[in-house]
Design a protein around this motif. Structure first.
Motif, short mmCIF file in Angstrom:
data_model
loop_
_atom_site.label_atom_id
_atom_site.label_comp_id
_atom_site.label_asym_id
_atom_site.label_seq_id
_atom_site.Cartn_x
_atom_site.Cartn_y
_atom_site.Cartn_z
N ARG A 1 0.81 -1.21 0.00
CA ARG A 1 0.00 0.00 0.00
C ARG A 1 0.85 1.27 0.00
NH1 ARG A 1 -5.22 0.28 0.66
NH2 ARG A 1 -5.14 2.27 1.78
N HIS B 1 4.05 4.03 -4.61
CA HIS B 1 3.50 5.24 -5.21
C HIS B 1 4.20 5.54 -6.54
CE1 HIS B 1 7.01 6.64 -2.85
NE2 HIS B 1 7.18 7.51 -3.85
N TRP C 1 -4.90 -2.00 -7.98
CA TRP C 1 -3.65 -1.56 -7.35
C TRP C 1 -3.96 -0.62 -6.20
CZ3 TRP C 1 -0.72 3.30 -7.84
CH2 TRP C 1 0.57 3.21 -7.34
N PRO C 2 -3.40 -0.84 -4.97
CA PRO C 2 -3.77 -0.04 -3.79
C PRO C 2 -2.90 1.18 -3.54
CG PRO C 2 -2.45 -1.89 -3.09
CD PRO C 2 -2.58 -2.02 -4.59
N GLY C 3 -1.88 1.42 -4.37
CA GLY C 3 -0.92 2.50 -4.08
C GLY C 3 -1.44 3.88 -4.41
N ARG C 4 -0.55 4.86 -4.30
CA ARG C 4 -0.91 6.27 -4.53
C ARG C 4 -0.51 6.72 -5.92
NH1 ARG C 4 -2.91 8.80 -0.24
NH2 ARG C 4 -2.50 7.94 1.83
N TRP C 5 -1.38 7.53 -6.51
CA TRP C 5 -1.16 8.06 -7.86
C TRP C 5 -0.42 9.39 -7.76
CZ3 TRP C 5 -2.87 5.47 -12.36
CH2 TRP C 5 -3.54 4.27 -12.11
N ARG D 1 -5.25 7.76 -3.71
CA ARG D 1 -5.32 6.37 -4.14
C ARG D 1 -6.37 6.25 -5.23
NH1 ARG D 1 -2.11 3.63 -0.60
NH2 ARG D 1 -1.93 4.52 1.49
N GLY D 2 -6.42 5.10 -5.88
CA GLY D 2 -7.31 4.92 -7.02
C GLY D 2 -8.77 4.79 -6.63
N GLU E 1 -10.16 2.37 -3.93
CA GLU E 1 -9.74 2.59 -2.56
C GLU E 1 -10.60 3.61 -1.84
OE1 GLU E 1 -7.18 0.88 -0.95
OE2 GLU E 1 -7.37 -0.35 -2.75
N HIS E 2 -11.58 4.19 -2.54
CA HIS E 2 -12.48 5.18 -1.93
C HIS E 2 -13.76 4.48 -1.47
CE1 HIS E 2 -10.31 8.87 -3.35
NE2 HIS E 2 -9.76 7.96 -4.12
#
Length: 576
Positions: free
Chosen positions: A275, A278, A434-438, A453-454, A457-458
Motif C-alpha cells: 500500500r 507510489h 492496485w492499492p498504491g498512490r497516484w 489512491r485509485g 480505494e475510496h
C-alpha cells in the motif's frame, strides 16, 4: 514538518493505541495499592513518548495526560497545560450531539486495544472539538484569509450509520480488556464485475465536461502518469522508502513501467505490491507535461465508468476522472501529483436518472436530475459537469464556489468535451486493483493532501448511497471579493509574450487583485500551460514564454483577489 507527520507521529501513536497497554503492564508487573493507577498511567505515557522518539529541542514539548484513559480522575495539573470547554458554544459541524452522547462518549478509553473505527472516530471528534474551540476564540482569521469549514482526518468515518454499527460494542469492558483491536464495521464489499448492461447505461449517460478556459490538465487516460519520458527524466514507481520498482525509461535490468504493470497483489516483475507504493512524476512543468502526454493516441479525454448497486438495490453510474496534476486555481497553492475526481448518477427502476452526487473534498453536493444542466446527444440528454480550474472538483454550473483554502472557479468559456468511456469494475483492468498512490506528493500544510489512491480505494466505490446521503443539497452561492474587471494587451517578442494589464477601480464589494493566471491560446482549443503571476497595483505588465509547438494567437488571463476569488476571464490577441 507536516510532510513527515503521518510516519513520525500519527502512525506510531496509532500503533501504540492498537496494543492493550493495561494487560501488558499488569502481566509484566502486577500493580496494587492506591498508586497502581498512577503507575499504570506513567507506563503508558512512557510508551507513547518512546513511540515518537526522543524530543527535539526545536520541537514542541509533548505532555501526556493519561488520567482520562484509566478513568481515574486527574492526578496532577501542568503549569504549561491548556484546557478549555465548549459550554455555550454551538455544536461544531460533524457528529450530532445525540451520537456523541450515546455512542462516542461511551467508548472505553482505559488502555484497551483500539480498533480502526474507534481510533478514527475519536480522532475526528477531537479534531472537530478543537477546531470549534479555536474558532470560538477568534483565531480563525489570519492574514485576511477566512478559514473554511473543518475537514476531519477520517471522512470515511463520519456517516452516523457506520459509526453506530462499528462502535456498538466499544463500551464493554472485560477484566483485562480487549487483547486485540476490534475489527471495524466496514462498508459491505460485494464484488461487482463489469457487465454489458451496465456498460451500455454508462455509455448512454456519459457526461460532457465544460472546462475553464485556463485549465491545463484535462480528464485524460491514467496511462499518462506511467508513461512520461523526457530528456534526462522519466516517471517511475517506488516503495514508501524510495526504492525503485519500475521506470518508464528503465536502465538495464530494471522493469518498464506501464499502466498494466500496476497490479493488485504482485507486479509482473515478481515484486509484491504494498500500500505504500507510489507513482512519481519526475518534475519539470507538470502543466506542460500533461499537455504533451495527451497527444498520444487514445490518451486524451477519457472517463472511467463504474456501475454499482447500493445497499438498497438501486443502480448508480459512477464517472471517475483522472487528472495528471492538481493545482488549486493554477495559483501554485495546494499542489499535488495525480488527481481523481468523481460524479455519479442514481437510476430508478426504469434505468432513468433521478439524482446525482458531485464528490468533493470532505463530502459532496447532491442534486435532482432536473437540477442538472443537460445537453442533447446522439444517445439522448446527458449531464454537463464543470471541473473547477486546477482542482478539477466537479461542479454543476460555471461560476465561483466555496471550497477549502481558496474558492473553486470555472469561467464556462473552455471547450465542451464528451470523453470516451472506459468501463472499470472489481474485475479490473488490473490497475484498478492496485492499492498504491497516484503520485509522490505528501502534504506540507494542514490544508493540503497526499496524492490520492485509485477509485477502488475510496469508500464511495463500495457504497455510493453513503456519499449521497452525507452530501449537502446544492445551492448556487455568490462568492464575494472578486477583483474588478481586467483589460489586457499583448504582443510577441522572440518567443516571449509581453502582456500589459489594467484593472477598473475596485468598488465596495470588489477585492484587490493579487495574482493573474495566464496562458496562451490558439485556434485548436487544446489546453496550454497556465502560470500565475503576482501583481502589485491596478496596472503593470509581465512576460510569458511561449512554447514553440503551436501558432499562438493571443493570451487569456483571469485575476484573483487576496482571498483567492477569481474575476472574469479576459483575452487579447497579439498586436501586429
Amino acid at each position: 514538518a507536516y510532510r513527515d507527520w503521518p510516519e513520525r507521529v500519527a502512525e506510531p501513536l496509532r500503533a501504540t493505541a492498537r496494543r492493550n497497554a493495561r494487560a501488558r503492564a499488569l502481566l509484566r508487573r502486577p500493580l496494587s495499592g492506591a498508586g497502581a493507577g498512577a503507575a499504570l498511567e506513567e507506563r503508558y505515557a512512557r510508551e507513547l513518548a518512546q513511540s515518537v522518539g526522543p524530543e527535539s529541542p526545536a520541537a514542541p514539548r509533548l505532555v501526556f495526560g493519561a488520567s482520562g484513559l484509566t478513568l481515574s480522575g486527574l492526578a496532577a495539573g501542568w503549569e504549561d497545560g491548556l484546557e478549555w470547554d465548549l459550554e455555550g458554544v454551538a455544536h461544531p459541524p460533524g457528529y450530532r450531539p445525540e451520537l456523541v452522547a450515546e455512542t462516542i462518549a461511551a467508548v472505553r478509553t482505559d488502555l484497551d486495544a483500539f480498533g480502526e473505527a474507534e481510533q478514527a472516530v475519536l480522532e475526528n471528534h477531537g479534531y472537530l472539538l478543537a477546531d470549534a474551540a479555536v474558532r470560538e476564540r477568534g483565531l480563525h482569521v489570519t492574514g485576511g484569509i477566512a478559514a473554511r469549514p473543518p475537514h476531519p482526518p477520517h471522512p470515511a468515518w463520519m456517516p452516523e450509520r457506520r459509526v453506530r454499527e462499528a462502535l456498538d460494542a466499544s463500551s464493554r469492558r472485560t477484566a483485562l480488556g480487549r487483547l486485540r483491536p476490534r475489527r471495524a464495521g466496514r462498508v459491505t464489499r460485494r464484488s461487482e464485475p463489469t457487465s454489458t448492461a451496465g456498460t451500455a447505461l454508462l455509455e448512454r449517460y456519459r457526461p460532457l465536461l465544460r472546462y475553464d478556459s485556463l485549465e491545463s490538465c484535462r480528464a485524460d487516460s491514467a496511462a499518462t502518469i506511467c508513461s512520461l519520458v523526457a530528456a534526462g527524466r522519466c516517471n517511475s514507481l517506488h516503495r514508501a522508502d524510495g526504492t525503485l520498482i519500475a521506470a518508464a525509461a528503465p536502465a538495464q535490468g530494471e522493469p518498464r513501467l506501464e499502466l498494466d504493470f500496476l497490479r493488485g497483489l504482485t507486479y509482473p516483475s515478481g515484486e509484491p505490491v504494498a500500500r505504500g507504493d507510489h507513482l512519481d512524476e519526475c518534475g519539470g512543468s507538470h502543466a506542460v507535461d500533461a499537455v504533451t502526454l495527451r497527444r498520444e493516441p487514445g490518451w486524451a479525454d477519457v472517463v472511467y465508468g463504474h456501475d454499482r448497486r447500493d445497499r438498497a438495490g438501486a443502480r448508480w453510474l459512477q464517472y471517475w476522472f483522472f487528472h495528471y496534476y492538481f493545482d488549486r486555481g493554477w495559483l501554485g497553492i495546494e499542489q499535488r501529483e495525480g488527481d481523481w475526481a468523481m460524479a455519479q448518477l442514481r437510476l430508478d427502476a426504469t434505468d432513468t436518472p433521478v439524482e446525482a452526487t458531485f464528490a468533493q473534498p470532505g463530502g459532496g453536493e447532491r442534486l435532482r436530475w432536473d437540477q442538472l444542466e443537460t445537453i442533447g446527444t446522439e444517445d439522448g440528454p446527458a449531464p454537463v459537469v464543470y471541473p473547477a480550474r486546477g482542482s478539477h472538483v466537479p461542479r454543476p454550473r460555471a461560476g465561483a464556489f466555496e471550497a477549502p483554502v481558496l474558492p473553486d472557479h470555472n469561467d464556462g468559456l473552455g471547450p465542451l468535451v464528451r470523453p470516451g468511456l472506459v468501463p472499470i469494475g472489481d474485475d479490473g483492468p488490473s490497475w484498478v486493483l492496485w492499492p498504491g498512490r497516484w503520485g509522490a506528493t505528501r502534504r506540507r500544510e494542514h490544508f493540503e493532501a497526499d496524492s490520492p489512491r485509485g477509485p477502488r480505494e475510496h469508500s464511495a466505490w463500495w457504497e455510493p448511497l453513503e456519499l449521497h446521503e452525507e452530501a449537502r443539497p446544492w445551492e448556487a452561492t455568490r462568492i464575494p471579493g472578486a477583483p474588478p474587471s481586467l483589460r489586457l494587451r499583448a504582443r510577441r517578442e522572440s518567443g516571449i509574450a509581453v502582456i500589459s494589464y489594467e484593472f477598473d477601480r475596485p468598488g465596495d464589494e470588489k477585492g484587490l487583485p493579487a495574482r493573474i493566471v495566464a496562458a496562451p491560446f490558439d485556434e485548436s482549443g487544446e489546453p496550454s500551460g497556465s502560470r500565475p503571476f503576482p501583481i502589485d497595483g491596478l496596472s503593470g505588465s509581465f512576460a510569458l514564454q511561449l512554447p514553440g509547438d503551436r501558432p499562438w494567437q493571443g493570451i487569456r488571463a483571469a485575476a484573483t483577489s487576496e482571498r483567492g476569488a477569481s474575476g472574469e476571464t479576459a483575452s487579447a490577441t497579439f498586436e501586429e
